[in-house]
Design an enzyme around this catalytic site. Sequence first.
Site, PDB file in Angstrom:
ATOM      1  NE  ARG A 131      -4.073  -2.004   1.976  1.00 48.32           N
ATOM      2  CZ  ARG A 131      -4.005  -3.064   2.759  1.00 48.32           C
ATOM      3  NH1 ARG A 131      -3.069  -3.129   3.684  1.00 48.32           N
ATOM      4  NH2 ARG A 131      -4.848  -4.050   2.629  1.00 48.32           N
ATOM      5  CE  LYS A 153      -1.054  13.840 -14.689  1.00 48.75           C
ATOM      6  NZ  LYS A 153      -1.380  14.382 -16.029  1.00 48.75           N
ATOM      7  CD  GLU A 195       5.788  16.569 -23.262  1.00 50.33           C
ATOM      8  OE1 GLU A 195       5.417  17.632 -22.737  1.00 50.33           O
ATOM      9  OE2 GLU A 195       4.999  15.633 -23.525  1.00 50.33           O
ATOM     10  CG  HIS A 274       4.489  11.890 -26.058  1.00 50.78           C
ATOM     11  ND1 HIS A 274       3.112  11.854 -26.059  1.00 50.78           N
ATOM     12  CD2 HIS A 274       4.837  12.842 -25.138  1.00 50.78           C
ATOM     13  CE1 HIS A 274       2.650  12.725 -25.183  1.00 50.78           C
ATOM     14  NE2 HIS A 274       3.665  13.339 -24.606  1.00 50.78           N
TER      15      HIS A 274
HETATM   16  N1  GLY Z   1       2.911  15.255 -18.127  1.00 50.24           N
HETATM   17  C1  GLY Z   1       1.815  16.032 -17.701  1.00 50.24           C
HETATM   18  C2  GLY Z   1       1.621  16.014 -16.227  1.00 50.24           C
HETATM   19  O1  GLY Z   1       2.461  15.532 -15.509  1.00 50.24           O
HETATM   20  O2  GLY Z   1       0.616  16.468 -15.751  1.00 50.24           O
END
Ligand code: GLY
Length: 367
Positions: A131, A153, A195, A274
Amino acid sequence: MSEKGLAAAPRVVHVSAASADYDVTVGAGVLSELGRIARSAAGGARCCVVSETNVAPLYADAAEASLAGAGYSVAERVVFAAGEQSKRLATLGEILEALAERELTRADVVVALGGGVTGDMAGLAAALYLRGVAVVQVPTSLLAMVDSSVGGKTAVDLAAGKNLAGAFWQPAAVVADVRCLASVSPELFRDSCGEVIKHAVLADAALLDELIARPITADQLDEARLADVVARNVAIKRDVVDADERESGVRQTLNLGHTIGHAIEAASDFTLGHGSCVAAGLCMMARASARRGWCSDETAGRVEACVAAHGLPTGSELGADVLMRYMAHDKKRRGDGVNVVVPAEVGRCEVRRVSLDELAELVALGR
Ligand code: GLY
């Protein structure tokens, strides 16, 4: 390249997200500091490096030596097959089983060593294992340094699309050694610049002008300059993540170029990189915005000049109807509309809600 051993002091960018705060250390040679940084940020007695088959032979020994030097007991590393095709539930399951076999406890540390796929996979494994255990992100690609290692993320792909199952799980620390970029292929390096340019358009007009005048290229790796560019990118992303960790507001601006870019990427069956697709989407949205009067022609021209200077595509041959088919299924679509990010000027962008019909008009205007 600056002389090895005489690198400038590392740059440290502090992230204060709602759920966690941590340092991102950027510099030439900072991989040797990994153990010290991990120990002070995450503590723990044991750690385990998770990496993939291209990166592990290059940097895992150095990473583990630094971790052991800082007093960690280093478990046998976990290495999965390199490539996006590994970013799936089956590989995630193998990583989790490997962490359990090594008897890592909740007090121990996962070290994600590699590019975006590794960061996402090892980050998600750390979020799930027991967890949640600490993860230290050690990005080795430009894309991972400027974007995916920061902000928490993590995800795997599902059959229905990319990044469809994941979690927000902030790292305890990020260690970005720009010397690792020497092993990135010129194609991947160029692709990642999409990016970097996106961040400059979002929030750093001076950086965009510097990049137009002096593009960053894989054959001229100036460590001090790369560290500066990476740290400035991380600071831009940090400001957004600090304000909106869960993407309910301003974090959506990080999707600049992505609405059209994702459609180009999917239409190419993911054969186009990408970052290249984001660059093309960025130019198309900037041209459309200029034609709509949302930004000046000069703004759109500067965006396009930077993308072209990095050898990235400034548009797509695909018809608006083809792109719309993919955008209608975009996972970020909400109801009958889509939030698109448009440049108001270089360094300032806005989120606008448009219907699918209006989006089709924008795509046509941007071609
Ligand atoms: N790569 C976009 C974000 O981390 O929100």
